[in-house]
Design a protein around this motif. Sequence first.
Motif, short mmCIF file in Angstrom:
data_model
loop_
_atom_site.label_atom_id
_atom_site.label_comp_id
_atom_site.label_asym_id
_atom_site.label_seq_id
_atom_site.Cartn_x
_atom_site.Cartn_y
_atom_site.Cartn_z
N ARG A 1 -55.99 68.96 -12.02
CA ARG A 1 -54.87 68.02 -12.12
C ARG A 1 -53.55 68.76 -12.16
O ARG A 1 -52.61 68.44 -11.43
CB ARG A 1 -54.99 67.16 -13.39
CG ARG A 1 -55.85 65.97 -13.25
CD ARG A 1 -55.73 65.10 -14.48
NE ARG A 1 -56.06 65.83 -15.69
CZ ARG A 1 -57.06 65.55 -16.49
NH1 ARG A 1 -57.83 64.53 -16.24
NH2 ARG A 1 -57.30 66.27 -17.56
N TYR B 1 -50.57 68.46 -9.21
CA TYR B 1 -49.22 67.90 -9.31
C TYR B 1 -48.16 68.98 -9.12
O TYR B 1 -47.08 68.71 -8.59
CB TYR B 1 -49.01 67.05 -10.56
CG TYR B 1 -48.80 67.75 -11.88
CD1 TYR B 1 -47.56 68.30 -12.21
CD2 TYR B 1 -49.80 67.81 -12.83
CE1 TYR B 1 -47.35 68.91 -13.43
CE2 TYR B 1 -49.60 68.41 -14.06
CZ TYR B 1 -48.37 68.96 -14.35
OH TYR B 1 -48.16 69.56 -15.57
N PHE C 1 -47.83 61.83 -10.48
CA PHE C 1 -49.15 62.19 -9.94
C PHE C 1 -50.18 61.13 -10.33
O PHE C 1 -50.95 60.67 -9.49
CB PHE C 1 -49.56 63.57 -10.46
CG PHE C 1 -50.94 63.98 -10.01
CD1 PHE C 1 -51.17 64.38 -8.70
CD2 PHE C 1 -52.00 63.96 -10.90
CE1 PHE C 1 -52.44 64.75 -8.28
CE2 PHE C 1 -53.27 64.33 -10.50
CZ PHE C 1 -53.49 64.73 -9.19
#
Length: 52
Positions: free
Chosen positions: A9, A13, A23
Amino acid sequence: MFQSGQLSRGAAYEFAEIDIYDFFQACKQHRIGTINTSAESIEFDVLRYQQR
């Protein structure tokens, strides 16, 4: 790349040059899950917590 597991993650982003909130919004719009935890792992954690 995030959806296929090539990027975490945080890396995704940063790669997209957006903040985490944008995001998550983009993932929601494209129906991409952002939690990569299995049901078994959650169940294990719940059972472990209940034993405390």
